[in-house]
Design a protein around this motif. Sequence first.
Motif, PDB file in Angstrom:
ATOM      1  N   LYS A 164       0.841  -1.191   0.000  1.00  0.00           N
ATOM      2  CA  LYS A 164       0.000   0.000   0.000  1.00  0.00           C
ATOM      3  C   LYS A 164       0.877   1.242   0.000  1.00  0.00           C
ATOM      4  O   LYS A 164       1.922   1.284   0.658  1.00  0.00           O
ATOM      5  N   GLY A 165       0.458   2.261  -0.747  1.00  0.00           N
ATOM      6  CA  GLY A 165       1.207   3.519  -0.766  1.00  0.00           C
ATOM      7  C   GLY A 165       0.525   4.553  -1.634  1.00  0.00           C
ATOM      8  O   GLY A 165      -0.592   4.354  -2.115  1.00  0.00           O
ATOM      9  N   VAL A 166       1.229   5.653  -1.830  1.00  0.00           N
ATOM     10  CA  VAL A 166       0.722   6.764  -2.639  1.00  0.00           C
ATOM     11  C   VAL A 166       1.648   6.954  -3.831  1.00  0.00           C
ATOM     12  O   VAL A 166       2.880   6.963  -3.680  1.00  0.00           O
ATOM     13  N   VAL A 167       1.069   7.102  -5.002  1.00  0.00           N
ATOM     14  CA  VAL A 167       1.856   7.311  -6.217  1.00  0.00           C
ATOM     15  C   VAL A 167       2.434   8.730  -6.191  1.00  0.00           C
ATOM     16  O   VAL A 167       1.689   9.707  -6.085  1.00  0.00           O
ATOM     17  N   VAL A 200      -1.972   4.216 -13.219  1.00  0.00           N
ATOM     18  CA  VAL A 200      -2.250   5.079 -12.072  1.00  0.00           C
ATOM     19  C   VAL A 200      -1.788   6.494 -12.401  1.00  0.00           C
ATOM     20  O   VAL A 200      -1.113   6.747 -13.409  1.00  0.00           O
ATOM     21  N   SER A 201      -2.136   7.414 -11.508  1.00  0.00           N
ATOM     22  CA  SER A 201      -1.689   8.798 -11.658  1.00  0.00           C
ATOM     23  C   SER A 201      -1.182   9.310 -10.318  1.00  0.00           C
ATOM     24  O   SER A 201      -1.480   8.729  -9.256  1.00  0.00           O
ATOM     25  N   GLY A 209      -0.919  -5.292  -4.587  1.00  0.00           N
ATOM     26  CA  GLY A 209      -1.561  -6.063  -5.644  1.00  0.00           C
ATOM     27  C   GLY A 209      -2.292  -5.234  -6.673  1.00  0.00           C
ATOM     28  O   GLY A 209      -2.723  -5.771  -7.696  1.00  0.00           O
ATOM     29  N   ASP A 210      -2.460  -3.927  -6.430  1.00  0.00           N
ATOM     30  CA  ASP A 210      -3.117  -3.065  -7.419  1.00  0.00           C
ATOM     31  C   ASP A 210      -2.189  -2.834  -8.605  1.00  0.00           C
ATOM     32  O   ASP A 210      -0.987  -2.578  -8.430  1.00  0.00           O
ATOM     33  N   GLN A 211      -2.751  -2.899  -9.806  1.00  0.00           N
ATOM     34  CA  GLN A 211      -1.926  -2.697 -11.002  1.00  0.00           C
ATOM     35  C   GLN A 211      -1.522  -1.235 -11.136  1.00  0.00           C
ATOM     36  O   GLN A 211      -2.336  -0.330 -10.975  1.00  0.00           O
ATOM     37  N   VAL A 212      -0.236  -1.018 -11.427  1.00  0.00           N
ATOM     38  CA  VAL A 212       0.270   0.337 -11.645  1.00  0.00           C
ATOM     39  C   VAL A 212       0.698   0.544 -13.098  1.00  0.00           C
ATOM     40  O   VAL A 212       0.902   1.674 -13.539  1.00  0.00           O
ATOM     41  N   GLY A 213       0.858  -0.559 -13.844  1.00  0.00           N
ATOM     42  CA  GLY A 213       1.259  -0.451 -15.245  1.00  0.00           C
ATOM     43  C   GLY A 213       1.383  -1.827 -15.865  1.00  0.00           C
ATOM     44  O   GLY A 213       0.812  -2.808 -15.361  1.00  0.00           O
TER      45      GLY A 213
END
Length: 252
Positions: A164-167, A200-201, A209-213
């Motif tokens: 978990k984190g912030v882009v 993501v932005s 586990g969330d896709q970022v690219g």
Amino acid sequence: MTAALAAAAGAVGFSHSTLASPTQANSAVNLAALSLDNGQLSGITTARIQARQLATRDSSRVQLAANDTNKKQAAAAALAKARAAKLNATQALTAKRASALALAKAKADAAEKKLRESATRCEMMISGYHITATFGQGGNRWARNHTGTDFAAPIGTPIRSVMKGVVIFADWAGPYGRQVQVRHADGTVTWYNHMSKFSVSVGETVYAGDQVGAVGVTGNTTGPHLHFEVHPDGGEAIDPMPWLRNHCGLNP
């Protein structure tokens, strides 16, 4: 009642006071009259007596049929009542089970949400990979020693946030090609490089586990892969493999 018939009734033991109903009276008279049918009664009288007997039997049969119908109706009503009670019990049990399932699902969803949003949960960044370069490796492919680990995989393979984190960055980064950086709760920043696209932005919160690219060949690369780096407190890169094992419990 004729005198002869009355006498006959008296002769067989019936009195007017002991006959409770017209049917009983008819039966008594018929019995008495027939007992005297020794030629004293006319054929018409005999026929009338027999007709009365038939009518009495028919009346009894009608009464028996009515009683049988009442019994069948009562049995049908009792059966319908039992079926209704069984249906109500089944519906109540179904509603109770549905409520229990809904409660269990709500609890499971809440637990899954809590796990998903946990800041310490980790997920592997990529699947279906093989490692082609490791941290600190030298060679003419890099201007200096390798600063991350390369996970080769087909173009388009999803790349996911490890925690978990912030882009904090999602843009072109020169030799790194398309790059996403995610800052985690402990200040560690992870880099995801050479991607074919962003998912993501900047400013977006992502979970493990969330896709970022997706895997690509952008920047300086000889083939499609994820170049993954770990920067504690946003500083210099460290070897990602011990960090993945010790910090995340993953074993790439």
